[in-house]
Scaffold this active site. Structure first.
Site, short mmCIF file in Angstrom:
data_model
loop_
_atom_site.label_atom_id
_atom_site.label_comp_id
_atom_site.label_asym_id
_atom_site.label_seq_id
_atom_site.Cartn_x
_atom_site.Cartn_y
_atom_site.Cartn_z
CG MET A 106 -9.31 4.11 -4.41
SD MET A 106 -10.58 3.85 -3.36
CE MET A 106 -11.94 3.41 -4.52
CD GLU A 189 2.87 0.52 5.70
OE1 GLU A 189 3.82 0.96 5.11
OE2 GLU A 189 2.42 -0.46 5.05
CD GLU A 294 -1.70 -3.88 3.08
OE1 GLU A 294 -0.34 -4.18 2.68
OE2 GLU A 294 -1.82 -2.81 3.40
O1 G3I Z 1 1.91 1.70 -12.91
C1 G3I Z 1 3.23 1.96 -13.16
C2 G3I Z 1 3.40 1.35 -14.54
O2 G3I Z 1 2.72 2.16 -15.46
C3 G3I Z 1 4.90 1.52 -14.76
O3 G3I Z 1 5.14 1.11 -16.01
C4 G3I Z 1 5.53 0.64 -13.66
C5 G3I Z 1 7.12 0.74 -13.77
O4 G3I Z 1 7.78 0.34 -12.49
O5 G3I Z 1 5.47 1.15 -12.35
C6 G3I Z 1 3.74 0.86 -12.13
O6 G3I Z 1 3.70 1.45 -10.92
C7 G3I Z 1 4.03 0.65 -9.77
C8 G3I Z 1 2.75 -0.10 -9.22
O7 G3I Z 1 3.18 -0.81 -8.21
C9 G3I Z 1 2.08 -0.74 -10.07
O8 G3I Z 1 2.81 -2.05 -10.40
C10 G3I Z 1 4.92 1.60 -9.08
O9 G3I Z 1 5.87 2.00 -9.46
C11 G3I Z 1 5.05 0.69 -7.67
O10 G3I Z 1 5.60 1.91 -6.71
C12 G3I Z 1 3.75 0.30 -7.00
O11 G3I Z 1 3.99 -0.52 -5.98
C13 G3I Z 1 2.94 -0.71 -5.00
C14 G3I Z 1 3.48 -0.15 -3.69
O12 G3I Z 1 2.47 -0.51 -2.67
C15 G3I Z 1 3.98 1.24 -3.53
O13 G3I Z 1 2.68 2.07 -3.68
C16 G3I Z 1 2.58 -2.32 -5.01
O14 G3I Z 1 1.96 -2.58 -6.25
C17 G3I Z 1 1.65 -2.48 -3.97
O15 G3I Z 1 1.41 -3.80 -3.70
C18 G3I Z 1 2.19 -1.92 -2.68
O16 G3I Z 1 1.28 -2.32 -1.74
C19 G3I Z 1 1.76 -1.65 -0.23
C20 G3I Z 1 0.29 -1.43 0.59
O17 G3I Z 1 -0.32 -0.38 -0.23
C21 G3I Z 1 0.77 -0.95 2.01
N1 G3I Z 1 1.50 -2.32 2.53
C22 G3I Z 1 2.50 -2.84 2.21
C23 G3I Z 1 2.18 -3.13 0.48
C24 G3I Z 1 3.38 -3.69 -0.10
O18 G3I Z 1 4.34 -2.88 -0.36
#
Ligand code: G3I
Length: 382
Positions: A106, A189, A294
């Protein structure tokens, strides 16, 4: 015998016997096919996409699950891929939790493909899953500086144009899930560790008024959804802690709608208990609902590469789980919004990849077994 000659009779009985042979082969072929498919199915169970279950196929919640024993909701940030493909992940979620936060689907970067163009399918899936399993959905996150799609970063327009795209986006997303989502992290944030406002495209193009607008637009789209400001680090930065409360008091003072504060609590075994307890107590002084939004506890804050998860680390982690839950429990019931883990089991935590070292931050181990940390939760709830 009328109409059938001897030759015809022979041909007829030959035909019957060929047909019988064919059926025989068909039956054998059927069993071979069945066997082959069973083997294939057995190998593919973990990877196959699991459809959203019909209500009558839902796993009944475990009577010992967190959702049963806690007076406030427990939840986790969910990965859409794991939910669709991993049966044990899915059943653990259904057993333990009555609240879910979408870990990524989302976020603006994931849902907003261009102006007026949206990717709803993953978010819709999570909302249906929650409805069918009696879970609430906490939306995450409407505006976050780290999740700004390129079309927004590259947008050129006046201040009014920028307000317009913010309005279009928030109204579209909140409006789509009106009545289906209980609460939103409206703004994520927006404050730095030193207490100043964080730079972002919305601040640059609209000015500080963008904060009011995010909350006002969300309220306009759904008068009943609860609106949260979500932040990390208030357990270690007093400047940030003060700034969050000042922001909230300012919003409330000007009747900008806000209902709660999300304290992310990505913290570790080296954080003092009093820091965690103080962050929760200070946020609660605003009178708003408090969401531990979180939660995870690192056991390897020094980023060692050769560390193993031993009984000492497990006990230290259990203690942080216990005191944090207890601090939430100690608030008035109306202020305990819930307790959400950032992931379900250790292997789906974001921490090892982000910090480049092993860690075990979550309440379930890599086999989805309840850890000592889980017992800490139960003790904290007593
Ligand atoms: O879905 C793609 C996948 O298709 C691809 O192969 C892969 C290669 O790196 O990337 C995948 O997407 C990643 C996704 O996580 C799923 O694993 C994104 O690159 C990556 O940027 C994303 O990171 C997320 C991050 O927020 C940025 O949105 C983390 O899962 C998620 O845990 C993290 O959550 C944040 C909260 O929203 C806010 N507070 C901090 C927290 C931790 O950073």
């Amino acid at each position: 015998m009328t109409g059938i000659s001897i030759n015809q009779k022979e041909s007829y009985s030959q035909l019957i016997s060929i047909t019988r042979m064919n059926s025989h082969y068909k039956i054998n072929f059927f069993w071979i096919l069945l066997l082959f498919s069973s083997v294939l199915f057995a190998c593919k169970t973990e990877d196959a996409v699991i459809p959203i279950p019909k209500p009558d196929t839902i796993v009944p919640p475990d009577t010992t699950g967190l959702r049963k024993v806690s007076p406030f909701p427990f939840g986790a940030a969910l990965s859409i891929d794991l939910l669709k493909t991993k049966a044990i992940y899915r059943s653990t979620v259904i057993k333990e939790f009555n609240s879910l936060t979408p870990e990524n689907v989302m976020k603006m970067k994931n849902i907003s493909l261009g102006r007026g163009q949206y990717k709803w399918d993953d978010a819709d899936y999570l909302v249906s899953f929650a409805q069918q399993n009696a879970m609430r959905v906490h939306g995450h996150a409407l505006v976050w500086y780290k999740s700004t799609p390129d079309w927004v970063t590259n947008f050129a327009g006046t201040k009014e144009d920028w307000k317009l795209i913010l309005h279009e986006y928030i109204v579209a997303v909140v409006g789509r899930y009106k009545g289906k989502i209980s609460s939103w992290d409206v703004l994520n944030e927006a404050i730095m560790d030193d207490g100043t406002f964080r730079d972002c495209v919305w601040l640059q193009h609209i000015g500080i008024e963008y904060i009011d607008l995010c909350f006002q637009y969300a309220r306009e789209a759904d008068p009943n959804v609860l609106l949260f400001y979500n932040e990390y680090g208030t357990e270690y930065s007093s400047a940030k802690r003060t700034a969050v409360n000042k922001l909230v008091a300012d919003l409330k003072g000007r009747s900008v709608p806000i209902d709660g504060i999300g304290l992310q609590m990505h913290t570790s075994i080296s954080r003092a208990n009093s820091d965690i307890q103080n962050a929760i107590a200070v946020a609660a002084q605003t009178g708003l609902k408090i969401h531990i939004s979180e939660f995870d506890i690192k056991v390897n804050p020094d980023k060692l590469q050769d560390i193993i998860f031993n009984a000492t680390l497990a006990a230290a982690q259990k203690e942080k789980y216990r005191i944090t839950v207890k601090a939430l429990l100690d608030l008035p019931a109306s202020q305990r919004y819930g307790f959400t883990f950032w992931g379900v089991c250790d292997t789906n935590s974001w921490i090892p990849a982000e910090y480049g070292c092993p860690d075990w931050p979550l309440p379930f181990d890599s086999n989805y077994k309840r850890k000592d940390a889980y017992s800490g939760l139960l003790e904290g709830l007593k």
